[in-house]
Enzyme design. Sequence first.
Site, PDB file in Angstrom:
ATOM      1  N   ASP A 271      21.705   7.126 -12.741  1.00 50.75           N
ATOM      2  CA  ASP A 271      20.286   7.274 -13.045  1.00 50.75           C
ATOM      3  C   ASP A 271      19.515   7.252 -11.735  1.00 50.75           C
ATOM      4  O   ASP A 271      20.018   6.737 -10.713  1.00 50.75           O
ATOM      5  CB  ASP A 271      19.801   6.143 -13.963  1.00 50.75           C
ATOM      6  CG  ASP A 271      18.554   6.527 -14.729  1.00 50.75           C
ATOM      7  OD1 ASP A 271      18.677   7.041 -15.857  1.00 50.75           O
ATOM      8  OD2 ASP A 271      17.438   6.344 -14.192  1.00 50.75           O
TER       9      ASP A 271
ATOM     10  N   ARG B 121       1.260   2.735 -16.003  1.00 46.99           N
ATOM     11  CA  ARG B 121       2.466   2.279 -15.315  1.00 46.99           C
ATOM     12  C   ARG B 121       2.208   1.927 -13.860  1.00 46.99           C
ATOM     13  O   ARG B 121       2.832   1.011 -13.312  1.00 46.99           O
ATOM     14  CB  ARG B 121       3.544   3.346 -15.427  1.00 46.99           C
ATOM     15  CG  ARG B 121       4.008   3.548 -16.864  1.00 46.99           C
ATOM     16  CD  ARG B 121       5.126   4.557 -16.949  1.00 46.99           C
ATOM     17  NE  ARG B 121       5.600   4.713 -18.315  1.00 46.99           N
ATOM     18  CZ  ARG B 121       6.629   5.460 -18.667  1.00 46.99           C
ATOM     19  NH1 ARG B 121       7.301   6.137 -17.744  1.00 46.99           N
ATOM     20  NH2 ARG B 121       6.993   5.553 -19.915  1.00 46.99           N
TER      21      ARG B 121
END
Length: 293
Positions: free
Chosen positions: A163, A51
């Site tokens: 979030d 990532r």
Amino acid sequence: MAVALLADARRESLPDPDQLGDHDFVRIANLVSRQTGIRLPPSKRTMIETRLRKRMRACAKPTFDAYCSYLFDTGVLESELTHLIDVVTTNKTDFFREPEHFSFLANRAVPDLLARRHGERTPHLKLWSAASSNGAEAYTMAMVLAELASAKLRFLFSILGTDVSTRMLASARRAVYPAGFVAPVPEPLRRRYFMRSRDPEANEVRVVPELRQHMQFSAINLMAETYRFDHDYDAIFLRNVLIYFEKDIQIEVTRRLVSHLRPNGYLFLGHSETWVGNSLNARQVAPSIYQVS
């Protein structure tokens, strides 16, 4: 021969530019843990490397060492932190994930909540998806409530989705999904609440405006000492995120969120997180579902 062996030993001791070094992995893992409460054990190292490469390309840093020097040593940590969190956090979600929760919401929770507010002419139910990722959970909640409101129950509703990932929140606000992603949504609801893209090659759908108008999406770090939202939510979904936290943080976060529920409000946890619910001043009313006193 001795010189050659010494040179080989030096080469072997140099960090592999294609791998995240031990020291830098620990620094990143500690930083993410402090900022978000999310654990990154050594088993996640390969995932983190994969990532981080996306972020390295965006910052034009050719190696992990160069990126970590940029992150920690050049004064960009505050501005880069949002991007780092976006790429390392896990955002697995689906529409109607753990469908029995939504059946309980429709058949038991909402009727109970409305019965307790029978004196109000048009009650306004407020629900919160506390780890909403790309919005699939929040929009599922909205579909369930919209169906009830249009059928026989008279009430208004609004859904808050929060979030830590700004990238996921942007996706939730856009409300556009690959057509295959909405497969778990029952066909009648797909027809009612999703529009197909006008571009036949896009193979995408978008949540209809009539449902999007009930939604609000906002950034929140569950590690914050306080949350800036109201304390009169009727139900909070906190599912499949606590598993990434240390146990003491799981309890702290859950108790903070529960303080934002009305009396007799409902807390929905993931099925692997029920032990947290058992530590609360709440009664279990169904598997991984709790009602506060």
